[in-house]
Design an enzyme around this catalytic site. Sequence first.
Site, PDB file in Angstrom:
ATOM      1  N   SER A 161      41.314  33.527  43.940  1.00  0.00           N
ATOM      2  CA  SER A 161      42.266  33.983  44.247  1.00  0.00           C
ATOM      3  C   SER A 161      42.288  35.756  44.454  1.00  0.00           C
ATOM      4  O   SER A 161      41.381  36.496  45.160  1.00  0.00           O
ATOM      5  CB  SER A 161      41.857  34.534  42.525  1.00  0.00           C
ATOM      6  OG  SER A 161      42.120  32.879  42.648  1.00  0.00           O
TER       7      SER A 161
ATOM      8  N   ASN B  72      40.747  31.849  37.321  1.00  0.00           N
ATOM      9  CA  ASN B  72      40.851  32.498  38.653  1.00  0.00           C
ATOM     10  C   ASN B  72      39.731  32.212  39.675  1.00  0.00           C
ATOM     11  O   ASN B  72      38.928  32.734  39.983  1.00  0.00           O
ATOM     12  CB  ASN B  72      40.448  33.986  38.711  1.00  0.00           C
ATOM     13  CG  ASN B  72      41.410  34.512  37.857  1.00  0.00           C
ATOM     14  OD1 ASN B  72      42.998  34.313  38.865  1.00  0.00           O
ATOM     15  ND2 ASN B  72      41.111  34.681  36.703  1.00  0.00           N
ATOM     16  N   GLU B  73      39.899  30.993  40.754  1.00  0.00           N
ATOM     17  CA  GLU B  73      38.885  30.021  40.881  1.00  0.00           C
ATOM     18  C   GLU B  73      39.268  30.883  42.848  1.00  0.00           C
ATOM     19  O   GLU B  73      39.944  31.630  42.526  1.00  0.00           O
ATOM     20  CB  GLU B  73      39.381  28.832  41.486  1.00  0.00           C
ATOM     21  CG  GLU B  73      39.323  28.102  40.601  1.00  0.00           C
ATOM     22  CD  GLU B  73      38.442  27.257  39.580  1.00  0.00           C
ATOM     23  OE1 GLU B  73      37.056  27.955  40.280  1.00  0.00           O
ATOM     24  OE2 GLU B  73      38.098  26.001  38.988  1.00  0.00           O
ATOM     25  N   PRO B  74      38.013  30.780  43.341  1.00  0.00           N
ATOM     26  CA  PRO B  74      38.062  30.959  44.955  1.00  0.00           C
ATOM     27  C   PRO B  74      38.619  31.506  45.528  1.00  0.00           C
ATOM     28  O   PRO B  74      40.116  30.247  45.538  1.00  0.00           O
ATOM     29  CB  PRO B  74      36.528  30.389  45.307  1.00  0.00           C
ATOM     30  CG  PRO B  74      35.834  29.488  44.481  1.00  0.00           C
ATOM     31  CD  PRO B  74      37.088  29.552  43.497  1.00  0.00           C
TER      32      PRO B  74
ATOM     33  N   THR C 201      34.668  22.836  39.228  1.00  0.00           N
ATOM     34  CA  THR C 201      35.430  23.107  37.968  1.00  0.00           C
ATOM     35  C   THR C 201      35.697  21.803  37.056  1.00  0.00           C
ATOM     36  O   THR C 201      35.261  21.865  36.165  1.00  0.00           O
ATOM     37  CB  THR C 201      35.825  24.314  37.848  1.00  0.00           C
ATOM     38  OG1 THR C 201      35.927  25.571  38.193  1.00  0.00           O
ATOM     39  CG2 THR C 201      37.140  24.366  36.477  1.00  0.00           C
TER      40      THR C 201
END
Length: 645
Positions: A179, A175-177, A194
């Site tokens: 999300s 869940n990347e920024p 990432t």
Amino acid sequence: MEAKLGNYSKSIIYEEAGKFEETRFEKKHNVIFSNSTEGSIKVAIEIADLIRAKKSKGETCVLGLATGSSPIKVYEELVRMHNEEGLSFSNVVTFNLDEYYPMTKNNIQSYHYFMHEHLFNHVDIAPENIHIPDGTVDASELHQYCVNYEAEIDKRGGIDLQLLGIGRTGHIGFNEPGSHFNSETRSITLDYITRADAAPSFLGIDNVPKKAITMGIKTVRKAKRIILLAWGQNKASIVKKTIEGNISSKVPATYLQHHKNTTFILDIEAASELTRINTPWLVSTCNWDEKLRSKAIIWLCKKTGKSILKLIDEDYNNNGMSSLLAVEGSSYDLNIKMFNKVQHTITGWPGGKPNADDTSRPERAIPTKKRVLIFSPHPDDDVISMGGTFDRLVSQGHEVHIAYQTSGNIAVSDYEALKFAEVSKEMRCNKDNSYITTIIEQIKSKNENSIDTVEVRKLKGIIRQRESLAATRYLGVSDENVHFLNLPFYETGGIKKNPLGKEDIKIMCEIIEDIKPHQIYAAGDLADPHGTHRVSLNALFNALENLKKKPFMNDCWVWLYRGAWQEWEIHEIDMAVPMSPDQVLRKRKAIFFHQSQKDGVMFQGNDIREFWMRAEDRNTKTAQKYNELGLADYAAMEAFVRWYY
Ligand code: F6R
């Protein structure tokens, strides 16, 4: 104030943030362990207790599992408990957080492969109870696949305990920024950071998938218990943001602040930027030892924008340091002592200044000609990290030896190896060149999962040796003083290395005994992406432990430099060696001899600059920081910490 470290014998007890925390800054329950092994064992115990408790009630235990480096020791410990203590996984159902997309199951980079390698192949879990997002699902079916994954978790009663790592972007799962708080299992585009962090395992960022399937924030939040693991300096900044920052989609892990039963398990390095650890004087009364004083005063200079000698009582009083002032009497006395202390770390004579009073110098004057042994984890860390000091030690007449601890062979690209193989083949003209032809074929036929053959590794190792010799000759060291140790722990051909073994330590002991150095320099860098520096340092520590009773060791001082990824904090530095602009250029040239590591270096982490640029930037910044404290204005500086063994 002492950091509250996790107690090895106690179990981890959740305490709701805001009610029990000792500092007003922290918004999430966390326990700090002195190292990741202790923390991992504690977590494994909690998981095992849960599995057993559920079993005694005839219930299944649903675990949410993570991959990556963080949970590896937890899985190791669970496997040990299975083998030695009869812990059974027969009532366990697992759901993994994520998988790269697209990704085949047998790819060694897949999370499917990882989970089987580290856990599932070694315990008695029923295969039908294992759920890992499938990276081979057709794009047209992906949405429905994710909906089904989510539904399956609910069908199994929801997750009892969710294990998490944290990415440097603040991701949990993938869940990347950005999300959403209510996101569920879905496909997602990975952040650049990432992908850069994953690049070493994939042998370059271009091979890292751009997408992944991940459980959502809501999926994670629904878990009854959450444990997030974070180890090492690299995680310190994001850990601080997550525990002390405001809840924001920019750092998705902050959403965990809403969860009622989450504990962050940290080692001391990952916790090092938390306010109570980094600047304890802001939250509590302190025991003002030498180290803390230096740290606090240098911090105060930065905070106020003043040099040491310009600090006044008010600065100390307004920044939580009035108790220090009370101990010392006045800012005037404190400032002078601190200024002298920092001043005395500076020396242009890293091997000691002959015939000079050395009472306030970092190194001894005697013996005037010292035997110096520089350990370099990879064949280039010596010049990258201490090329200027190395140069001075040679020019000031010391007997300088270099010992390259590992071959560094995996960091040579296939293109580079092929170039040398082809040159070598052509030079052999009509002579038998079957050996080199085989190597060329081996390089050309490599596929995504294969590691280099022994022959190709040998070639790559030789390339690095020759580059090293070019650099050491340039700095005036004769070849017989250059030692290639090829420590066996490194020689796996892959990113994952073997644990440190007896043979590694024996080799380290032999070279130290052989040279009987007055000075040892070694990389004290704990943040390199593959952990090779850390293992190399442990090899040295083990060797020192074995040798410390030998008489010659009474004269042996150990100095630690830091590698390409990190620099010592100013308050930690015991010796700072200034460089003139000309010396900076000489150092640059020495680094340039390591051609295989130039122009598109394979393992650069998330800093795209080449090593010489990083080194110069770092050395310039150290000099600037000294200058900002009110000390002389040098072009660049290399920094060392003395290690007492
Ligand atoms: C992996 C996962 C990721 C990792 C995170 C930290 O399943 O969900 O969120 O936990 O990227 O990775 P490491 O532990 O390798 O630092």
